[in-house]
Design a protein around this motif. Sequence first.
Motif: not given
Ligand code: F6R
Length: 359
Positions: A58, A102, A107, A243
């Motif tokens: 994100s 997000s 998160t 990853e």
């Molecule tokens: C990578 C991935 C993580 C999320 C990060 C934020 O592929 O999925 O880097 O992007 O943990 O998560 P959100 O967008 O749910 O806040």
Amino acid sequence: EKGTYPYYMLKEINDQPTVMRRIVKEYTKQNGSVVIEPEIVEKIKASDRVYIIACGTSYNAGWVGKALIEKMAQIPVEVHLSSEFGYNMPLLSKNPFFIFLSQSGETADSRQVLVQTNRLGYPSLTLTNVAGSTLSREADYTLLLLAGPEIAVASTKAYTAQIAVLAIVAKAIGDASGNEQSEKFDIAHELSVIASIMETIIDEKATIDQLVTEYLSDTRNAFYIGRGVDYYVSMEASLKLKEISYIQAEGFAAGELKHGTIALIEKGTPVFGVITDKKTAAHTRGNLKEVESRGAHNFVISLASLSKESDQLVLPDVHSLLTPLVSVVPTQLIAYFATLQRGYDVDKPRNLAKSVTVE
Ligand code: F6R
């Protein structure tokens, strides 16, 4: 449901054209204008600086959002990692506006920032894929990504949905400010074109699988390089690769390599160059030459109008503001095939959870 797909990640990569079309349907009108809550537009227009707060993929989408908002809406934008911003808050402008990106809306690193900005009384908008999620409930406004459930740990369609919705937001503000570039930008048309191009790139997946065998089968590390938005896509491409395939990968500003990191280039090191920007194409090609002369195995992903015959993947041209939406797709497939070829679980990489609810 992943249906006939072997992995959720492949299904979610394939979902992207549908998601683009859904975003067009939901956020634009027949006459080409965009529809989002007028209050969101007014609040952002009234601010003197936008702060984008996010983690991981994100966060990488946030950088593309910065380019879009600054170009179309002419408001300065800063992009920050949630886990850093909360504990070392920079000096803020007089009238900041916060955008939280997000996928999950859960998160913890991002939430601790929102708790603080709420306490300080600053207006906020969450872009999330999950209606009713914590970050959505606690921010003043929400825009949904409409990507459908994302199950694979490695985020794909949420990244492209975030960029598309950020483009909608940027255009809404630009139009409301009478910005000429914004008014001329037919976003519904451009996103529909992109949806079809995404389909053609996905149709080429056997070629990408083959190229991955050639470039990544016995490597421990790899680089993605680019400038501007191509650099931002490089950061996302390398995160995806490391990853799930566990290949150590770094996304680098092409011009910065020679200031140190070029020391890591050895005979056979794969270097992926992303070239979608006319202004910087020649310079990135120059940097690719530099690494090639030190033994790098170069893999060039370019837009047709900027391509050379020797390039490994050539993508159809799209609107210059939206190139990340197409250039990221082959990099998702590169990560996917590198992981499959190594025999790892594409959807559930080690040490990672889909939603990170601890700081
Ligand atoms: C990578 C991935 C993580 C999320 C990060 C934020 O592929 O999925 O880097 O992007 O943990 O998560 P959100 O967008 O749910 O806040």
